[in-house]
Motif scaffolding. Sequence first.
Motif, PDB file in Angstrom:
ATOM      1  N   GLY A  48      46.630  28.423  58.923  1.00  0.00           N
ATOM      2  CA  GLY A  48      46.959  27.252  58.204  1.00  0.00           C
ATOM      3  C   GLY A  48      48.238  27.866  57.398  1.00  0.00           C
ATOM      4  N   SER A  49      48.775  26.700  56.662  1.00  0.00           N
ATOM      5  CA  SER A  49      49.993  27.071  55.785  1.00  0.00           C
ATOM      6  C   SER A  49      50.321  26.265  54.751  1.00  0.00           C
ATOM      7  CB  SER A  49      51.237  26.936  56.657  1.00  0.00           C
ATOM      8  OG  SER A  49      51.509  25.800  57.184  1.00  0.00           O
ATOM      9  N   SER A  50      51.292  26.346  53.718  1.00  0.00           N
ATOM     10  CA  SER A  50      51.779  25.421  52.928  1.00  0.00           C
ATOM     11  C   SER A  50      52.457  24.436  53.430  1.00  0.00           C
ATOM     12  CB  SER A  50      52.197  26.116  51.611  1.00  0.00           C
ATOM     13  OG  SER A  50      53.610  26.566  52.237  1.00  0.00           O
ATOM     14  N   ARG A  92      41.114  33.692  68.907  1.00  0.00           N
ATOM     15  CA  ARG A  92      41.696  34.774  68.405  1.00  0.00           C
ATOM     16  C   ARG A  92      42.921  34.483  67.433  1.00  0.00           C
ATOM     17  NH1 ARG A  92      41.863  38.036  72.238  1.00  0.00           N
ATOM     18  NH2 ARG A  92      39.943  39.111  72.059  1.00  0.00           N
ATOM     19  N   THR A  93      42.516  34.752  66.256  1.00  0.00           N
ATOM     20  CA  THR A  93      43.665  34.452  65.218  1.00  0.00           C
ATOM     21  C   THR A  93      44.499  35.655  65.090  1.00  0.00           C
ATOM     22  OG1 THR A  93      42.311  35.105  63.077  1.00  0.00           O
ATOM     23  CG2 THR A  93      42.394  32.477  64.039  1.00  0.00           C
ATOM     24  N   PHE A  94      45.747  35.887  64.836  1.00  0.00           N
ATOM     25  CA  PHE A  94      46.489  36.837  64.513  1.00  0.00           C
ATOM     26  C   PHE A  94      47.667  36.582  63.535  1.00  0.00           C
ATOM     27  CE2 PHE A  94      48.344  34.665  68.054  1.00  0.00           C
ATOM     28  CZ  PHE A  94      49.652  34.877  67.760  1.00  0.00           C
ATOM     29  N   HIS A  95      48.304  37.804  63.092  1.00  0.00           N
ATOM     30  CA  HIS A  95      49.294  37.670  62.092  1.00  0.00           C
ATOM     31  C   HIS A  95      50.344  38.763  62.358  1.00  0.00           C
ATOM     32  CE1 HIS A  95      51.559  38.832  58.363  1.00  0.00           C
ATOM     33  NE2 HIS A  95      51.752  37.439  58.364  1.00  0.00           N
ATOM     34  N   LYS A 155      53.355  29.794  52.167  1.00  0.00           N
ATOM     35  CA  LYS A 155      52.182  30.573  52.257  1.00  0.00           C
ATOM     36  C   LYS A 155      51.636  30.318  53.734  1.00  0.00           C
ATOM     37  CE  LYS A 155      51.067  30.478  47.277  1.00  0.00           C
ATOM     38  NZ  LYS A 155      52.287  29.839  46.825  1.00  0.00           N
ATOM     39  N   LEU A 156      50.821  31.318  54.314  1.00  0.00           N
ATOM     40  CA  LEU A 156      50.428  31.379  55.523  1.00  0.00           C
ATOM     41  C   LEU A 156      49.024  31.697  55.351  1.00  0.00           C
ATOM     42  CD1 LEU A 156      53.100  33.031  57.662  1.00  0.00           C
ATOM     43  CD2 LEU A 156      52.589  30.648  57.415  1.00  0.00           C
ATOM     44  N   TYR A 157      47.984  31.066  55.991  1.00  0.00           N
ATOM     45  CA  TYR A 157      46.488  31.296  55.843  1.00  0.00           C
ATOM     46  C   TYR A 157      46.017  31.649  57.185  1.00  0.00           C
ATOM     47  CZ  TYR A 157      47.169  28.478  51.642  1.00  0.00           C
ATOM     48  OH  TYR A 157      47.660  28.299  50.460  1.00  0.00           O
ATOM     49  N   GLN A 158      45.216  32.857  57.186  1.00  0.00           N
ATOM     50  CA  GLN A 158      44.571  33.439  58.509  1.00  0.00           C
ATOM     51  C   GLN A 158      43.434  34.226  58.348  1.00  0.00           C
ATOM     52  OE1 GLN A 158      45.534  37.134  59.549  1.00  0.00           O
ATOM     53  NE2 GLN A 158      43.929  37.060  61.431  1.00  0.00           N
ATOM     54  N   TRP A 159      42.308  33.730  58.839  1.00  0.00           N
ATOM     55  CA  TRP A 159      41.130  34.488  58.527  1.00  0.00           C
ATOM     56  C   TRP A 159      40.116  34.391  59.947  1.00  0.00           C
ATOM     57  CZ3 TRP A 159      36.060  32.733  59.218  1.00  0.00           C
ATOM     58  CH2 TRP A 159      34.854  33.602  58.498  1.00  0.00           C
ATOM     59  N   SER A 160      39.398  35.535  59.985  1.00  0.00           N
ATOM     60  CA  SER A 160      38.591  35.682  61.239  1.00  0.00           C
ATOM     61  C   SER A 160      37.257  36.033  60.777  1.00  0.00           C
ATOM     62  CB  SER A 160      39.300  36.302  62.540  1.00  0.00           C
ATOM     63  OG  SER A 160      38.057  36.504  63.626  1.00  0.00           O
ATOM     64  N   ASN A 196      54.838  36.044  54.068  1.00  0.00           N
ATOM     65  CA  ASN A 196      55.831  36.036  55.392  1.00  0.00           C
ATOM     66  C   ASN A 196      55.310  36.438  56.843  1.00  0.00           C
ATOM     67  OD1 ASN A 196      58.439  36.456  56.337  1.00  0.00           O
ATOM     68  ND2 ASN A 196      58.973  37.961  55.303  1.00  0.00           N
ATOM     69  N   GLY A 197      56.032  36.447  57.565  1.00  0.00           N
ATOM     70  CA  GLY A 197      55.637  36.692  59.047  1.00  0.00           C
ATOM     71  C   GLY A 197      55.067  35.377  59.651  1.00  0.00           C
ATOM     72  N   CYS A 198      54.371  35.427  60.749  1.00  0.00           N
ATOM     73  CA  CYS A 198      53.816  34.477  61.791  1.00  0.00           C
ATOM     74  C   CYS A 198      52.487  34.726  61.898  1.00  0.00           C
ATOM     75  CB  CYS A 198      54.719  34.437  62.927  1.00  0.00           C
ATOM     76  SG  CYS A 198      53.994  33.203  64.119  1.00  0.00           S
ATOM     77  N   THR A 199      51.849  33.500  61.497  1.00  0.00           N
ATOM     78  CA  THR A 199      50.283  33.407  61.823  1.00  0.00           C
ATOM     79  C   THR A 199      50.015  32.612  63.264  1.00  0.00           C
ATOM     80  OG1 THR A 199      49.863  31.422  60.464  1.00  0.00           O
ATOM     81  CG2 THR A 199      49.563  33.664  59.465  1.00  0.00           C
ATOM     82  N   GLY A 200      49.098  32.907  63.736  1.00  0.00           N
ATOM     83  CA  GLY A 200      48.763  32.059  65.092  1.00  0.00           C
ATOM     84  C   GLY A 200      47.325  32.165  65.544  1.00  0.00           C
TER      85      GLY A 200
END
Length: 893
Positions: free
Chosen positions: A87-89, A130-133, A216-221, A232-236
């Motif tokens: 997710g993200s802001s 699969r999530t990644f950043h 803000k980027l949110y990423q969790w596994s 910063n960067g890219c979550t997916g």
Amino acid sequence: MDLNQPMAMSTGHSSNSNLVEALQEAVTMALRSLPTATEEQPITVDLAMVSVSSLYDGGTQQPSTLTVPTILASASSFGVQIQNLIGSSVAGCIGGAPVLNTMQACDTVEYEGIPAVIVTLAIFPDTTVRTFHLEDLPDDMDQLDAKEWKKEVGLLPRSAAGEDTLDQLPTSFLLVPSPAFSTQVDALLLGLETYFPQCTIVGGIASTVSSLSRAKLYQWSAHSSSPTFHTNGCTGVMLQGDVQIQTMTAQGAKAVGGIYQILKGEDSTINAIVLDEAATEALKEEEEQEEEEEDDEEDEKEMDVKARQAQAYAKARIPKPVLAEANFLMRTLSDDDQAFMRRTLLIGLEQQQGPMTARTVSELLRLAEGQGHRFTVHQVATAGMKDGSVTLPLGKVNVTPGSRMRFFVRESEFAKKEVEALWIGYKKRLLGEQFAAEEDKPKVKFEAVGCLIIPTLDRGSKFFQGKQYYESSTAARMLPSVSCISGFFSNGVLLSGNTIQGSATGYFLVGSHSGRAIYNPKQAKNESSERKEISDDESDGDDADTKIGPQTLTSKAPRGEDGELILKRREIHSGRALTVSTVEWSVAEKTAVASSALEEFMWEKETEVDRFRERVPLANLVSQCRLSATDPTMPKPRDFVASLRAAAQNGQFIIIPEFKKSDPVGGSLRRRYDLAKLSRTFVQAGAPAMAVNCDPIFFGGSLSDIQTVREETAKAALDMMSEDGVVVPPVLAIDLILYPYQLYKLRLAGADAVSLIAGALAAKDLLYLSKIAASLQFQVFVKVTSEVQMRAVMALEKGSIHGLIFSNRLLEDYMYDLTGAQALSLLKSDTFEELKERHGDIQFLVQGRVGLIGDDATDYVKQIKEAGATGAIVGSCLADKDASVLMETLQNV
């Protein structure tokens, strides 16, 4: 593969000002639409997607540290485990809640400018998630082999044994990069398409309400110990297995002018173009119909317009720079299109070049047929002032000489039609695939379990002229069986092979490849009426069947016990001061959102008046009005009512034409808004008075329109002077009047009468403004939409008003009662009889779709005339080419 296990998606939303409570409420609402978790059969959510308004930033609330733990804990408290989260802001978000007692399965809401959260939960059986950043892409990405590239991106399987198996599965990617990562997005898309052939890529660039906030980027596994948030960067997330995503894109851009061939250009730069005569000729008949003049009485002027268009096209046959042709084309466009083109230059490049593309079809027709856009629209990044070339965003396109292009402008009315056409085409395409499968061989029918909507920041309610939730509500209507609609407002839409950072909306429909069952909460509820609620303390005795979540919001505006809209005045203390160097800025933290179109209109009008006051104080206006009263050159008040009575002496029904450039419902009413020409037309048609809508917010008017109409009608009346002398029609000013300041401005503009909207004014304000208007020698008309408002008018002193306007406008969303029953019922009410006894001989007018209701325009006029109306104010229907004929027909009913 177990096809008996259903695919499921659900969404929850909340606008609670407390972030933790908002997240808890959103998770609870989303869980209500998933299968119920039990000890024997626990529920595992494969993917959670979250959008958190950046307005929660600051103070004691820390979204970066609270968001993920709160969502996980909330789900766990109901026995549900979440395996992956991204997710993200966001600057705004889109959510929905299932509804059980309507034809459609989802009721949507779009949060713009207020704190809100959206949580979407998905169960994807037989799918690897699969999530990644990515923090950054290596400089040597193009030199890496497939395995090394996947390792750098973080997309290798957890076990080497599974690599070959996963590579053979259908793959989809959902990406959410930060704004700072935008320059690397195209490289990432290219890599994904190279090493995952036939993959589908969707997503949107994270956004914030203020440029001072950092996304803000949110990423969790559950399978890794990676951080829960990034700046910063890219979550997916990568989905491999039984998940299919179908995509559509709305560009919101209308083509203007002909079709051109690119003669010279390279990379992203277009140097010289020439008119493609064959392709443009195919457009000619269609464009002549679209650009037809409103009135055919001014043949000479119309021919002059066509001559200028022909001249422009003739010159276009000579190779010339892009900017030179844009300048020629601009002169043939409407006022609104010209204004847009001067600000922003949009160019559409043909997606596929071939012999069939020379046969031109309307873009809307193509979309409605399910063919997609012919031209991909790009905003010009830079222009060469010396050579007239234009350069599109680098990396987005590769200009090829010989390919075709067109110029485009953005227009909200076209955008509405485009959205409708997209969905019609989508449904037609699905139906066509089904029929084709029956004739050939069986094909799995695609059924959507959810729809993600990702628009760019410049869309939303203001782009669609105050129409709230337009895109999400249209999706809900077109997908009556889909209960999960969610999304967010982004800085750019991501698609396979393309990043759109201009104005666009991506519609991403999620379903199954195999045709597995889709979990439907509405159907499940019907099958098991004894389904236990997730939370026993949320309903407080209400019917849980109709209230799905703890904070199920609808588009219905709040109303008081009397049925009238509850209206709040504009909040002016909703920001915090930030000092940057020597400048102090106010940044919105908790901006209120209007609950109805009328409330939004009021807030915009208050802001407009505040800006006027900054330039000219009220005391100055009062002095100017006093001076104008003794100045013989200044306009003097005319008897508006006397003109109406004179026209009605022979039993004629009074028709007052209204000058307005646009309408919140229909958009722009005329291609060219020529006040002088319209004034002559209406005077010649015998209009006894004129109404001028001078509101610039919803109706495209201005105060100067009053003066223009006053002068032009006087000239037209002089030309028609008879033995009885000159009769110049007086002017009624139509606006949302909230302050005496506006009345003084209208007096100086030359209005003779004013209208007050009873639904927008408290009783004391209605009394106060009517007295101020009387002191300025205005004749006052009050617009009403209900009996409650009529009773408020009855409380005014006798003689304080000169007329009543019964409106078919619905103040909640500013749409119309298309049946005309609203105004007609007021005329037939007992309150109307009481009002006539109270105020005596005043004028009773009807406004709103008069002349457009029913198959025969005269039927409705006869009904309101018999009910007691003395006349009508007509606007939209007179935008037709036979305006004078229609006026005469209605007057003689």
